[in-house]
Design an enzyme around this catalytic site. Structure first.
Site, PDB file in Angstrom:
ATOM      1  N   ASP A 170       2.642  51.493 -58.226  1.00 33.94           N
ATOM      2  CA  ASP A 170       1.984  51.437 -56.923  1.00 33.94           C
ATOM      3  C   ASP A 170       1.151  50.157 -56.806  1.00 33.94           C
ATOM      4  OD1 ASP A 170       1.188  52.367 -54.404  1.00 33.94           O
ATOM      5  OD2 ASP A 170       0.821  54.393 -55.141  1.00 33.94           O
ATOM      6  N   TRP A 214      -2.516  49.575 -42.734  1.00 32.15           N
ATOM      7  CA  TRP A 214      -3.496  49.528 -43.812  1.00 32.15           C
ATOM      8  C   TRP A 214      -4.639  48.552 -43.512  1.00 32.15           C
ATOM      9  CZ3 TRP A 214      -2.811  51.379 -49.150  1.00 32.15           C
ATOM     10  CH2 TRP A 214      -1.732  52.257 -49.282  1.00 32.15           C
ATOM     11  N   GLU A 219       0.851  38.152 -45.269  1.00 35.51           N
ATOM     12  CA  GLU A 219       2.249  38.575 -45.388  1.00 35.51           C
ATOM     13  C   GLU A 219       2.652  38.769 -46.843  1.00 35.51           C
ATOM     14  OE1 GLU A 219       6.744  36.972 -44.182  1.00 35.51           O
ATOM     15  OE2 GLU A 219       4.968  35.725 -43.824  1.00 35.51           O
ATOM     16  N   GLU A 220       2.206  37.895 -47.723  1.00 35.46           N
ATOM     17  CA  GLU A 220       2.634  37.934 -49.124  1.00 35.46           C
ATOM     18  C   GLU A 220       2.148  39.181 -49.858  1.00 35.46           C
ATOM     19  OE1 GLU A 220       1.154  35.461 -47.642  1.00 35.46           O
ATOM     20  OE2 GLU A 220       2.656  33.859 -47.560  1.00 35.46           O
ATOM     21  N   ASP A 242       4.154  54.575 -46.469  1.00 32.68           N
ATOM     22  CA  ASP A 242       4.693  55.910 -46.721  1.00 32.68           C
ATOM     23  C   ASP A 242       5.388  56.448 -45.474  1.00 32.68           C
ATOM     24  OD1 ASP A 242       3.450  55.590 -49.120  1.00 32.68           O
ATOM     25  OD2 ASP A 242       2.001  57.209 -48.856  1.00 32.68           O
TER      26      ASP A 242
END
Length: 695
Positions: A170, A214, A219-220, A242
């Site tokens: 994760d 979030w 972008e990275e 999710d």
């Protein structure tokens, strides 16, 4: 610029539909030049399958509960269907995730013997075991455990010593520590490949960070960037956030994740696959919606990981998960991901090239009403005059002269395997439509909306029949069945013959008794026809229609009246409270005692039956959004009557409210719509406050 983008996309689609040369087809599996050591075999050359604890068991699972699910995977036939990984997600770790020596440790209450005995039990059943960690350092309150901060090799070695076969990594603490995903995931992949036990371990790169859901991130650091580096280091990588919340998976979010997953099909191939997240039977979707998810994940060459508690699944869900024709498409050795052909919209066509040159074709209906969808075989990369069309879900095999059609319910998808036909002409590809309510009384049903009937209504129902085969069909007939007490009367007759390429529509009048009970009912059409050499053939199609509750009378608080249906972007619509039910409805400091709290996007539908004259309300964003942060919290509000927009708020922010005062004369069905304001649904807690109707 647009011309260059279109040219690039056209080239991409063409490349994904063309059968590669043998050298290209084998490139992912064999990079040997004839010198030096032989390359490692491809790990997971087709998408892996399994089960994960996250949605079904939450974070409080135990050795006992995982053993129970492992038993069910075998006893319910899912292991035989290929679902062979039992995957522990976050929650396996102890509240003190590491020992004093620095080793990870399992929860000492729920796993009193550690993880090794559980892994041995899983392996003894012929299954594999998966585990979870995070790429960031352990930060209490941000993640349950983390392998960052110098523990990558130590943890990889420990997972291998415990004999795990797969690891999900994760990025919760990774993003909390502001790490660069490409850098840390590459380091972890190196540790995993070089574990001390030399154990092959599948690497699921799981960065779910997505803006604006979030917050705002470069972008990275987002999931949507993983495709650019993950194929070289992982067997799969998450492509979006999710797919839903624990116990609350919505069809709209399944489509959202599928669309994000489809942005870079060129990144997928044997041993490395885009991952749109878990399969979610029984977690909030209907059986038709879950069958659509299974269809889309299969043609996407996505890993098939079940997120539900397998012990509690219906047999219908198990049958969907284990359908051999559908799984064969997912597990096709070419490893090609489907691409859309034609425009995006409510209805779409998706195509996956298969290793033998056949095509898997999906006809997708994202809308709220059933449709008969069609595409040309030439559009999916095949040429010729005759084609075998195999329905992957029903196993029905027909023959087409060049058109593929299907009757597709709302939120449904048809899946066909299409290839050249040989030999004598086969059974013609005849599509029997789903029963569709096209009028209620003298009013046409708005296109793209689910029909609503009331007690005492008279409706027109149509069933279309089309012949896309090479042979004519004779004496087509349709019989329509409705609930007891309803009256069905045919309108007109059917043609004597339906030639190749021809279509007809048969109509019926449907009368409901005044005492018709509210709820969903089924209309069933039986279509029959003669084909020379094949006898009289039959198809049965069914569609659900809604009988509405009684309309409101007098001066009513509409939020206290029974709705027909209600959706919310997350959680469920809440009566007289902000969405989620944690606080009263409040906007710009004023509390409202009644109303509806929803999250965008949302549709709440009421039946008025032409009995009401006025609707008033105050709309805006709940003050609870101020507890989250400055991001998001923009929404639009619309009042729609029988498909006509009666009120449109425009985009509102947390500092805006609008007054609603709408004339409802003549309105049968009222829809209250909330949109996301164009920036996603992050922090969109919307209110219909003081929702009052005069009837």
């Amino acid at each position: 610029m647009k011309r260059h983008v279109f040219t690039a996309l056209t080239a991409l689609v063409a490349g994904l539909l063309v059968v590669p040369s043998p050298a290209h087809a084998g490139a992912a599996a064999d990079t040997s030049t004839g010198t030096g050591p032989a390359p490692r075999p491809v790990l997971s050359p087709t998408p892996y399958q399994g089960w994960n604890t996250y949605f079904g068991l939450g974070g409080d699972f135990s050795e006992e509960s995982v053993r129970g699910v492992a038993d069910a995977i075998v006893s319910r036939g899912l292991a035989k269907a290929g679902y062979d990984i039992v995957w522990l997600d976050g929650g396996w770790q102890d509240p003190e995730p590491r020992t004093a020596a620095g080793d990870l440790q399992a929860d000492r209450t729920r796993f009193p013997n550690g993880l090794a005995p559980l892994v041995d039990y899983i392996h003894a059943k012929g299954l594999k075991a998966g585990i979870y960690t995070d790429a960031g350092p352990y930060i209490p309150g941000k993640c349950g455990l983390g392998s960052g901060g110098g523990y990558y090799q130590r943890d990889a070695d420990q997972f291998a010593t415990w004999k795990f076969d797969a690891v999900k990594v994760d990025f919760l603490c990774g993003i909390a520590a502001n790490l660069d995903p490409k850098t840390v995931y590459t380091e972890f992949a190196h540790a995993l490949r070089n574990n001390a036990s030399k154990r092959p371990i599948i690497f699921n790169l799981c960065n779910p960070v997505t803006s604006p859901d979030w917050g705002n991130y470069p972008e990275e650091q987002q999931s949507t960037y993983s495709w650019s580096y993950a194929p070289a280091i992982a067997q799969s990588w998450r492509t979006y956030t999710d797919v839903g919340f624990v116990g609350d998976i919505k069809f709209k979010d399944v489509l959202r994740n599928y669309d994000a997953n489809a942005r870079h099909p060129e990144a997928a191939g044997p041993g490395h696959f885009n991952d749109p997240d878990y399969l979610a039977p029984g977690l909030g979707m209907t059986d038709d919606e879950f069958r659509t998810q299974m269809t889309l994940w299969s043609v996407a060459a996505a890993p098939l990981v079940i997120g539900s508690d397998i012990r509690k699944l219906s047999q219908t869900s198990v049958d969907i998960l284990s359908d051999p024709e559908v799984l064969a498409i997912n597990q096709d050795r070419a490893g090609v991901q489907a691409v859309r052909v034609g425009p995006a919209g409510t209805t779409e066509t998706w195509v996956k090239r298969l290793a033998d040159g056949d095509r898997a074709v999906v006809l997708l209906n994202r809308g709220e009403s059933s449709k008969t969808l069609t595409t040309k075989v030439s559009s999916v990369g095949l040429s010729g005059a005759r084609f075998t069309v195999r329905n992957a879900w029903t196993n029905q095999v027909t023959e087409s002269a060049g058109t593929i059609s299907a009757a597709v319910p709302a939120h449904g998808a048809a899946l066909f395997r299409v290839g050249p036909a040989r030999g004598l002409p086969g059974v013609p590809h005849v599509t029997a439509g789903l029963p569709q309510v096209t009028k209620v009384g003298d009013t046409a049903t708005p296109d793209g909306t689910a029909p609503v009937l009331g007690g005492g209504d008279t409706a027109r129902v149509e069933v279309g029949v089309r012949n896309d085969g090479l042979l004519p069909v004779f004496t087509p007939q349709v019989a329509l069945a409705a609930p007891a007490g309803w009256t069905v009367r045919p309108l007109g007759g059917a043609p004597k013959v339906l030639l190749p390429g021809a279509a007809t529509t048969l109509a019926f009048t449907l009368a409901l008794p005044t005492t018709a009970a509210p709820g969903a009912v089924t209309l069933t059409a039986t279509t029959s026809y003669d084909v020379i050499g094949h006898g009289r053939l039959r198809q049965t199609t069914a569609a659900s229609v809604v009988v509405a509750p009684a309309p409101p009378t007098g001066a009513v608080v509409l939020s206290h009246h029974d709705w027909i249906s209600a959706t919310s972007g997350w959680m469920s619509p809440t009566v007289d409270l902000s969405v989620g039910g944690w606080s009263p409805i409040s906007m710009i400091g004023q509390v409202y005692p009644t109303g509806l709290g929803v999250a965008s996007p949302s549709t709440v539908r009421y039946y008025l039956g032409d009995r009401c004259t006025r609707l008033t309300a105050t709309v805006g964003l709940d003050d609870a959004v101020r507890n989250v942060g400055p991001e998001g919290a923009t929404s639009t509000f619309q009042v729609v009557g029988d498909g006509r927009v009666l009120f449109d708020s425009g985009v509102l922010t947390r500092d805006d409210i609008r007054q609603v005062d709408v004339d409802l004369a003549g309105v049968r069905v009222l829809d209250l719509l909330v949109g996301d304001g164009g920036d996603g649904g992050y922090n969109d807690r919307a209110n219909w406050a003081g929702l009052n109707a005069t009837c």
